[in-house]
Design a protein around this motif. Sequence first.
Motif, PDB file in Angstrom:
ATOM      1  N   ASP A 172      47.693  33.053  42.771  1.00 39.32           N
ATOM      2  CA  ASP A 172      47.179  34.415  42.591  1.00 39.32           C
ATOM      3  C   ASP A 172      48.368  35.359  42.591  1.00 39.32           C
ATOM      4  O   ASP A 172      49.517  34.912  42.505  1.00 39.32           O
ATOM      5  CB  ASP A 172      46.149  34.775  43.680  1.00 39.32           C
ATOM      6  CG  ASP A 172      46.686  34.559  45.094  1.00 39.32           C
ATOM      7  OD1 ASP A 172      47.891  34.818  45.312  1.00 39.32           O
ATOM      8  OD2 ASP A 172      45.923  34.104  45.963  1.00 39.32           O
ATOM      9  N   HIS A 217      45.018  26.192  33.927  1.00 41.38           N
ATOM     10  CA  HIS A 217      43.818  26.995  34.177  1.00 41.38           C
ATOM     11  C   HIS A 217      42.700  26.462  33.294  1.00 41.38           C
ATOM     12  O   HIS A 217      42.932  26.064  32.149  1.00 41.38           O
ATOM     13  CB  HIS A 217      44.097  28.466  33.880  1.00 41.38           C
ATOM     14  CG  HIS A 217      44.887  29.141  34.961  1.00 41.38           C
ATOM     15  ND1 HIS A 217      44.295  29.747  36.049  1.00 41.38           N
ATOM     16  CD2 HIS A 217      46.221  29.289  35.133  1.00 41.38           C
ATOM     17  CE1 HIS A 217      45.231  30.231  36.841  1.00 41.38           C
ATOM     18  NE2 HIS A 217      46.414  29.977  36.311  1.00 41.38           N
ATOM     19  N   THR A 219      40.333  27.933  31.808  1.00 44.39           N
ATOM     20  CA  THR A 219      40.137  28.722  30.592  1.00 44.39           C
ATOM     21  C   THR A 219      41.483  29.161  30.050  1.00 44.39           C
ATOM     22  O   THR A 219      42.476  29.242  30.789  1.00 44.39           O
ATOM     23  CB  THR A 219      39.271  29.963  30.885  1.00 44.39           C
ATOM     24  OG1 THR A 219      39.881  30.704  31.953  1.00 44.39           O
ATOM     25  CG2 THR A 219      37.866  29.554  31.298  1.00 44.39           C
ATOM     26  N   ASP A 221      42.545  32.009  29.118  1.00 42.47           N
ATOM     27  CA  ASP A 221      43.052  33.336  29.506  1.00 42.47           C
ATOM     28  C   ASP A 221      43.563  33.362  30.951  1.00 42.47           C
ATOM     29  O   ASP A 221      43.711  34.427  31.547  1.00 42.47           O
ATOM     30  CB  ASP A 221      41.957  34.396  29.316  1.00 42.47           C
ATOM     31  CG  ASP A 221      40.703  34.068  30.126  1.00 42.47           C
ATOM     32  OD1 ASP A 221      40.728  33.045  30.846  1.00 42.47           O
ATOM     33  OD2 ASP A 221      39.715  34.814  30.010  1.00 42.47           O
ATOM     34  N   ASP A 222      43.822  32.178  31.522  1.00 44.26           N
ATOM     35  CA  ASP A 222      44.374  32.035  32.869  1.00 44.26           C
ATOM     36  C   ASP A 222      43.465  32.587  33.963  1.00 44.26           C
ATOM     37  O   ASP A 222      43.922  32.849  35.082  1.00 44.26           O
ATOM     38  CB  ASP A 222      45.761  32.697  32.972  1.00 44.26           C
ATOM     39  CG  ASP A 222      46.798  31.910  32.210  1.00 44.26           C
ATOM     40  OD1 ASP A 222      46.453  30.824  31.712  1.00 44.26           O
ATOM     41  OD2 ASP A 222      47.950  32.382  32.112  1.00 44.26           O
ATOM     42  N   SER A 223      42.200  32.794  33.646  1.00 41.06           N
ATOM     43  CA  SER A 223      41.251  33.153  34.694  1.00 41.06           C
ATOM     44  C   SER A 223      40.503  31.883  35.099  1.00 41.06           C
ATOM     45  O   SER A 223      40.691  30.822  34.523  1.00 41.06           O
ATOM     46  CB  SER A 223      40.269  34.203  34.181  1.00 41.06           C
ATOM     47  OG  SER A 223      39.487  33.666  33.121  1.00 41.06           O
ATOM     48  N   GLY A 224      39.636  31.994  36.068  1.00 39.25           N
ATOM     49  CA  GLY A 224      38.858  30.824  36.458  1.00 39.25           C
ATOM     50  C   GLY A 224      39.659  29.864  37.321  1.00 39.25           C
ATOM     51  O   GLY A 224      40.754  30.166  37.804  1.00 39.25           O
ATOM     52  N   ARG A 244      38.459  29.482  43.873  1.00 39.59           N
ATOM     53  CA  ARG A 244      38.644  30.635  44.771  1.00 39.59           C
ATOM     54  C   ARG A 244      37.322  30.998  45.432  1.00 39.59           C
ATOM     55  O   ARG A 244      36.275  30.997  44.798  1.00 39.59           O
ATOM     56  CB  ARG A 244      39.189  31.820  43.982  1.00 39.59           C
ATOM     57  CG  ARG A 244      39.567  33.009  44.867  1.00 39.59           C
ATOM     58  CD  ARG A 244      40.428  34.000  44.140  1.00 39.59           C
ATOM     59  NE  ARG A 244      40.914  35.049  45.035  1.00 39.59           N
ATOM     60  CZ  ARG A 244      41.885  35.895  44.738  1.00 39.59           C
ATOM     61  NH1 ARG A 244      42.472  35.815  43.551  1.00 39.59           N
ATOM     62  NH2 ARG A 244      42.277  36.825  45.589  1.00 39.59           N
TER      63      ARG A 244
END
Length: 800
Positions: A172, A217, A219, A221-224, A244
């Motif tokens: 993070d 990651h 996804t 878009d580096d989220s998730g 998380r």
Amino acid sequence: MNISTEYISIGGNRNPAAADWDKEGSKLLAFGADDSIALWDPLCIPPRGALLQLNGHTKPVNAVKFFPARLQGVTLLLSGSADHTIRIWKGTTDPKLHFELLKTIVEHQSAITRIATLPGSNVFTTGAADGTVKLWRLIHDLDSGSIDVELLQTINLSPRYFPLSLALATLDETAMVLAVAGTQSTIQMFISKDLQFELAATLTGHEGWIRALDFTHETNDDSGDILLASASQDKYIRLWRIHRGEELPAASNALSDPALGMLGKSLSNKAHRIESQAGKYSVTFEALLLGHEDWIYTSSWRHREGKLQLLSTSEDNSLAIWESDPNSGVWICITRLGEISAQKGSTTATGSAGGLWIGLWSPNDGTVVALGRTGSWRMWTHSPSTDMWEQQVAITGHVKAVKSTCWSRDGATLLTTSSDQTTRLYTKWMRDEISSWHEFSRPQIHGYDLNCIDRISETQFISGADEKLLRVFDEPRGVAELLDRLCDIRVTENAVLQDAANIPVLGLSNKAIQAVADEEPVPNGDTEERDAIDPASIVRKSTLDFNHPPFEDHLARHLLWPETEKLYGHGYEISAVAASHDGKLVATACRASSIDHAVIRLYDTKEWLELKSPLKSHSLTVTRLQFSPDDKFLLSVGRDRQWVVWDRDADGQFQIFAANPKGHTRMILDCSWTPLDQSTFMTASRDKTIKIWQLAGKEVQLKSTVTLTAPVTAVQCLQQRQEGAILFAYGTESGEVGIGKVEPTALDQAEMTKIAMSLCAAKTINQVAWRPWKEGHRDLQLAIASDDSSVRILNISSVA
């Protein structure tokens, strides 16, 4: 003198961490090759060999990793070696490809095993066989180009083990996560706090050493969530999910996959709790990937068209691409490339690849490459129109010291032989206006290290190895037709050629076999058992019919040359061989410590009988033999510091014409006749000199001594005079290569030109060989065989 590289052939190191493909910047692939790093452009059209070889390490390179430079036109490369050092290289592509060593880091106490970088940051980690992982910060001034490195932390692994795999990811905005695994069956997860890592969790489940770790990651878009893939010698890949929040993620359906059978019940889904300054996380087991039949060496992620894919390579000779089924969530193998496992049990001699040790995605997503045990790369490109993976031409090379090399008489092909127990044939692939060098045949795959080789004719050669006999090979029809079709090398008229060859299981001799048409049935089964044909003794004609340089599986299995003769007589390992220019005689020698074994044996090539009484004069190993251009004289040099000129009488017998027991003050390692009408020859010695000698009547006069800075291990004269002058090339123990030029009227005045070290090999030069020059050739070309496992051809032009 304008000197450039025409071709470099070199094999890759068998280490899963020893290669990386630059996803940005140069788009080059770097791989460890013995003590060097080779740079290759797999997507280059037309395909060509290694572009550059970076020398500096003093032991094999174990780890290679590109570092995101974030600077236009600049590439940073990190390399780690068994010499305990990490080196940082800076590369530029404008105006031409150039790499320079910026920094050498000596902090680890043992061999470097792995390097991991974190895209978007200036942090990298290194692991070594001293049982430590070190975290570094790279400080580079974009304006001045200077580089510095700061050691942030040393992690002493406990319990102590060798870190074979490392992976870094951003957890993070406040923390990074580091996964470490190696010579034990657990994965240690470290979380950073103010750039200091602390052990947060230990993941269990694997039952063997863990060879590969890779974060991604879920996804694009580096989220998730973050997924970690771990590949082990227990033949399985495990996927782990970092989620998380306090709540655990939804249990994966993959664990209830009926394909797991009883195995599914034993899979633990224990949640490991970790936290950073910004939040709390859980680490849970996500999926078990089954399919490989042997140790797994690499696993790496990529996002492609909205899908997450995993690439793995294994000792079972296969490369697999995995994808999650959108409905069930079960991970399945959607593509398997490489060799079928039925061939896995075959011996090296019959073509076993010995596993795929490295697998890499290309920057453009459409290509994968893999490195096998033989040091050769394999490449596949995805064709969207057919939705198939098609194998492409990649690069090959020796993986141990190249001991000897020789050109065919017309200069069309180059033969090399090596301590890796193979002989290889290189030539140019000709098409329209384009040409490129490739390996076209592997005539001999042997059970002994090969030491020397020479051509008897255009279609026949002789080689000597660490055994007491010599072997003679004839070109098969399959290879002749391939060279005719792709290289414009005509099949010799009226030549009686065997179809092909193979090596019987547990054998060392290549046996001639028959090529049959695909539709032709093999008589086997309906005849008496003793008359049945062994399926291994035939090859289908379509197997040898392709319109590109052969792939590694062709080279290792189908392009051997049949062995036609064995020559006996020597008592120890063969050290030198030479064929006369008319192809009627062969002279051979073996390793020796007494005058009884340091003899030269002569064989005629018609009946393959040894001529009467071997030639005695040397007291230690004869290191090189060479016939004079008119075949009247035979020159021999040895470790006893002596050179001997043998004269051929009217009956074809050789007698000592002249000898000098103190020709040099140290052992003589090579010799070469010049093209002068008055017989003249050169000798090269460990005493750092090259001497030029000339026959005058019944004696031999020393005409010149050229002094160099290192022991001279190789010398050869170009047999065609250039504008009246004699050209010779030399190689030294330090890897240096140079060109000398002398006028026939002033043999004591040699002009010497050193070739830039960036074009030279990293270790001892074992042989140099000029390509036979013909009128109309634009450049001279020089082949170089070196202890660093490379074969290189240099272009030499503008010789004034």
